[in-house]
Motif scaffolding. Sequence first.
Motif, short mmCIF file in Angstrom:
data_model
loop_
_atom_site.label_atom_id
_atom_site.label_comp_id
_atom_site.label_asym_id
_atom_site.label_seq_id
_atom_site.Cartn_x
_atom_site.Cartn_y
_atom_site.Cartn_z
N ASP A 219 1.17 -1.24 -0.05
CA ASP A 219 0.03 0.11 -0.09
C ASP A 219 0.75 1.20 0.13
OD1 ASP A 219 -2.39 -1.30 0.19
OD2 ASP A 219 -2.60 -1.45 2.12
N ALA A 220 2.02 1.09 0.47
CA ALA A 220 2.95 2.32 0.61
C ALA A 220 3.18 2.71 -0.72
CB ALA A 220 4.13 2.08 1.55
N ALA A 221 3.70 1.64 -1.51
CA ALA A 221 4.29 1.81 -2.88
C ALA A 221 3.23 2.49 -3.74
CB ALA A 221 4.61 0.68 -3.52
N LYS A 222 1.87 2.09 -3.58
CA LYS A 222 0.70 2.60 -4.39
C LYS A 222 0.30 4.22 -3.62
CE LYS A 222 -1.76 -1.19 -3.57
NZ LYS A 222 -2.40 -2.09 -3.62
N ALA A 223 0.67 4.19 -2.32
CA ALA A 223 0.56 5.60 -1.93
C ALA A 223 1.23 6.50 -2.60
CB ALA A 223 0.34 5.60 -0.53
N PHE A 224 2.38 6.23 -2.62
CA PHE A 224 3.56 7.16 -3.01
C PHE A 224 3.39 7.76 -4.48
CE2 PHE A 224 8.11 7.57 -5.34
CZ PHE A 224 8.27 8.97 -4.72
N LEU A 225 2.95 6.68 -5.63
CA LEU A 225 2.82 7.10 -6.79
C LEU A 225 1.53 7.99 -6.62
CD1 LEU A 225 3.26 3.60 -8.71
CD2 LEU A 225 4.62 5.87 -8.54
N ASP A 226 0.58 7.79 -5.94
CA ASP A 226 -0.49 8.55 -5.83
C ASP A 226 -0.11 10.10 -5.33
OD1 ASP A 226 -2.30 6.73 -6.54
OD2 ASP A 226 -3.06 6.34 -4.61
N TYR A 227 0.65 10.12 -4.45
CA TYR A 227 1.33 11.27 -3.94
C TYR A 227 2.02 12.01 -5.04
CZ TYR A 227 3.40 15.00 -0.83
OH TYR A 227 3.66 15.95 -0.16
N LEU A 228 2.75 11.36 -5.77
CA LEU A 228 3.55 12.08 -6.83
C LEU A 228 2.69 12.75 -7.88
CD1 LEU A 228 6.38 12.20 -7.80
CD2 LEU A 228 5.96 9.84 -9.27
N ARG A 229 1.21 12.43 -7.64
CA ARG A 229 0.39 13.35 -8.57
C ARG A 229 -0.45 14.12 -7.97
NH1 ARG A 229 -2.00 7.87 -11.62
NH2 ARG A 229 -1.48 7.00 -9.85
N SER A 230 -0.14 14.42 -6.66
CA SER A 230 -0.72 15.33 -5.92
C SER A 230 -0.31 16.79 -6.06
CB SER A 230 -0.77 14.87 -4.32
OG SER A 230 0.81 15.23 -4.01
N GLU A 231 -1.11 17.64 -5.62
CA GLU A 231 -0.68 19.19 -5.85
C GLU A 231 0.54 19.53 -5.17
OE1 GLU A 231 -2.18 21.41 -7.98
OE2 GLU A 231 -3.08 19.86 -8.78
N PRO A 232 0.61 19.15 -3.92
CA PRO A 232 1.91 19.34 -3.08
C PRO A 232 3.29 18.88 -3.98
CG PRO A 232 0.42 18.69 -1.65
CD PRO A 232 -0.22 18.36 -2.93
N ALA A 233 3.05 17.68 -4.69
CA ALA A 233 4.05 17.33 -5.28
C ALA A 233 4.50 17.96 -6.82
CB ALA A 233 4.07 15.66 -5.54
N ILE A 234 3.33 18.17 -7.34
CA ILE A 234 3.42 19.03 -8.43
C ILE A 234 4.07 20.34 -8.23
CG2 ILE A 234 1.94 19.96 -10.42
CD1 ILE A 234 0.10 17.71 -10.06
N ALA A 235 3.80 20.77 -7.34
CA ALA A 235 4.19 22.25 -6.93
C ALA A 235 5.88 22.03 -6.72
CB ALA A 235 3.75 22.85 -5.74
N VAL A 236 6.40 21.01 -6.23
CA VAL A 236 7.87 20.92 -6.07
C VAL A 236 8.39 20.71 -7.33
CG1 VAL A 236 9.65 19.41 -5.18
CG2 VAL A 236 7.58 20.06 -3.71
N ILE A 237 7.87 19.76 -8.21
CA ILE A 237 8.31 19.28 -9.43
C ILE A 237 8.45 20.51 -10.30
CG2 ILE A 237 7.77 18.09 -11.57
CD1 ILE A 237 6.49 15.79 -9.63
N LYS A 238 7.50 21.49 -10.34
CA LYS A 238 7.52 22.60 -11.31
C LYS A 238 8.27 23.42 -10.90
CE LYS A 238 2.88 22.51 -13.20
NZ LYS A 238 1.41 23.20 -13.14
N ALA A 239 8.57 23.71 -9.54
CA ALA A 239 9.59 24.55 -8.89
C ALA A 239 11.16 24.33 -9.27
CB ALA A 239 9.58 24.61 -7.35
N ALA A 240 11.30 22.92 -9.48
CA ALA A 240 12.62 22.50 -9.95
C ALA A 240 12.97 22.73 -11.33
CB ALA A 240 12.64 20.99 -9.66
N GLY A 241 12.13 23.16 -12.17
CA GLY A 241 12.14 23.38 -13.62
C GLY A 241 11.67 22.43 -14.58
N TYR A 242 10.91 21.46 -14.25
CA TYR A 242 10.31 20.64 -14.95
C TYR A 242 8.86 20.95 -15.41
CZ TYR A 242 13.60 16.92 -13.01
OH TYR A 242 14.59 16.31 -12.85
N GLU A 243 8.36 20.69 -16.57
CA GLU A 243 7.13 20.74 -16.97
C GLU A 243 6.15 19.58 -16.69
OE1 GLU A 243 7.22 22.34 -20.86
OE2 GLU A 243 8.50 24.19 -20.33
N LEU A 244 4.82 19.63 -16.96
CA LEU A 244 3.72 18.65 -16.86
C LEU A 244 3.06 18.91 -18.09
CD1 LEU A 244 2.92 18.68 -13.26
CD2 LEU A 244 4.35 17.13 -14.33
N GLU A 245 2.31 17.76 -18.44
CA GLU A 245 1.78 17.80 -19.71
C GLU A 245 0.47 18.33 -19.48
OE1 GLU A 245 2.89 14.13 -22.48
OE2 GLU A 245 2.03 13.45 -20.54
#
Length: 245
Positions: A219-245
């Motif tokens: 369940d932790a593995a599935k939760a991590f992938l879910d979190y990777l798509r969450s708004e807090p994670a997306i904000a970190v990803i964008k702040a690092a210079g990545y884009e999202l589709e």
Amino acid sequence: MRLAGIALGLVMLAAAPAQAGTVSAAVAANFTKVAEEIGADFKAATGHDVVFSFGATGALYTQITQAAPFEVFLSADDKRTKTAIEEGFGVEGTEFTYAMGKVVLYSPTIDVTDGAAVLAANAFQHIAIADPKTAPYGAAGMAVLEAFGLTDAVTPKVVTGENITQTLQFVESGSAELGFVALSQVSGKPAAQVWRAPQEDYPAIRQNAVLLKTGAANDAAKAFLDYLRSEPAIAVIKAAGYELE
């Protein structure tokens, strides 16, 4: 006081996750800093721990095929995740793009404001590029050279990194005056030190994630992938210079 202490303990237990777990994640080297930040946020939010193994995408996938105990795979491309599913290592229906990467030419000693001109002048001694066979960002760097017709001229000067982290180390240490790295690795550097290669000159770096069959019951593995798509994670990803589709 004793009753108050017991009450506080009960509140803390109620707030903690019922079953905090651990997930083992194989992650492309370019995403190291971002993954570590997201992993810390994920633990704070869920109580689950993430143990990261960073490396070149191709090398990580080889480890996956050799029964390495990874439960999720964050690739630097969309090729290996699809292959993982096709070859029976990944769980069908769990693949998604978590970031769109950008390759840049970076130098702490040379003004690369006009990176195309710097490459064409070929006045440097060494240029660092991650192994294009295993590292998508290395393949992107070679594609940029090809687009400018500089492959033959520049290849003899290439210092090959095992992954994008080592490639950056070559440049930072002076083993190479410049190199192709991920934008996320040098975000915040002075503008004259970083040149963004034109997107049309290299294939889109679509970084995909997939749940591996070894983690299908975690369940932790599935939760991590879910979190990777969450708004807090997306904000970190964008702040690092990545884009999202």
